[in-house]
Design a protein around this motif. Structure first.
Motif, short mmCIF file in Angstrom:
data_model
loop_
_atom_site.label_atom_id
_atom_site.label_comp_id
_atom_site.label_asym_id
_atom_site.label_seq_id
_atom_site.Cartn_x
_atom_site.Cartn_y
_atom_site.Cartn_z
N LYS A 92 73.00 37.47 13.79
CA LYS A 92 73.51 38.06 14.65
C LYS A 92 73.57 37.10 15.84
CE LYS A 92 72.02 42.78 13.88
NZ LYS A 92 71.04 43.78 14.26
N CYS A 93 73.05 35.79 15.82
CA CYS A 93 73.25 34.98 16.85
C CYS A 93 74.53 34.09 17.02
CB CYS A 93 72.06 33.72 16.66
SG CYS A 93 72.08 32.20 17.50
N ASP A 94 75.19 33.87 17.97
CA ASP A 94 76.06 33.45 18.21
C ASP A 94 76.50 31.94 17.66
OD1 ASP A 94 77.34 35.94 19.39
OD2 ASP A 94 77.22 34.99 21.22
N ALA A 95 75.36 31.24 17.61
CA ALA A 95 75.40 29.92 17.17
C ALA A 95 75.61 30.00 15.92
CB ALA A 95 74.35 29.22 17.68
N TYR A 96 74.82 30.64 15.25
CA TYR A 96 75.01 31.01 13.57
C TYR A 96 76.49 31.54 13.16
CZ TYR A 96 74.32 32.74 8.99
OH TYR A 96 74.49 33.06 7.71
#
Length: 180
Positions: A92-96
């Motif tokens: 759910k992380c934007d970087a991922y």
């Protein structure tokens, strides 16, 4: 020439180019290759749900130009590997998400937001991460600045859930406060 040699020549000159064209058309995405590229009256492909107990990584294929197909199959530990050491869901992380989708607009948006939140210069090229507990790219914060990650690694824990102090940990408290 023996049967084996004749078969290799046949595949190399006739069959392999067809499969390489399909591979190129779908940019090596095997799920699409088998669900879209090979669906015809004579051949039907379908994508099945992967067994969550195993990770399969393609190392090499003949279609990529290798001399053989090799895959790395590893048994997953009991916990989902894309749950970060602190318990956050990396998926759910934007970087991922930006890394997995090669989404430059999301990298730029995330860099701007994180720069403001951390009052530090974070550039879009810093927004690359394949997961806290996974091999591969990590943001600078996750790889070397995250106090939670450094603490768990120093104590020999895979996640903070293994630590008897996780309920009173000030570092985890800060994360909980920012995710509510």
């Amino acid at each position: 020439m023996g049967y084996r040699e004749e078969a290799i020549e046949c595949v190399k000159d006739r069959v392999l180019p067809i499969h390489q064209q399909i591979y190129a058309k779908y940019n090596g995405d095997f799920d699409r290759i088998y669900s879209e590229g090979y669906n015809s009256k004579s051949y039907q492909g379908r994508v099945i749900e992967p067994d969550s107990r195993f990770d399969v990584q393609i190392e090499n294929t003949i279609l990529r130009g290798g001399d053989r197909c090799t895959f790395r199959i590893t048994r997953r530990a009991g916990m989902k590997r894309l749950i970060a050491i602190c318990g956050l869901d990396c998926e759910k992380c934007d970087a991922y998400i930006a890394t997995k989708n090669n989404d430059q607009a999301l990298r730029e948006k995330t860099a701007k937001l994180w720069s403001e939140l951390n009052q530090a210069p974070i550039l879009p090229e810093h927004i690359n991460c394949e997961g806290c507990r996974m091999d591969g790219a990590k943001t600078v914060f996750c790889s070397s600045l995250c106090e939670v990650r450094k603490c768990a690694i120093a104590k020999g824990f895979e996640t903070c859930g293994e630590c008897p102090d996780n309920g009173t940990c000030p570092n985890l408290g800060a994360i909980r406060q920012n995710t509510n």
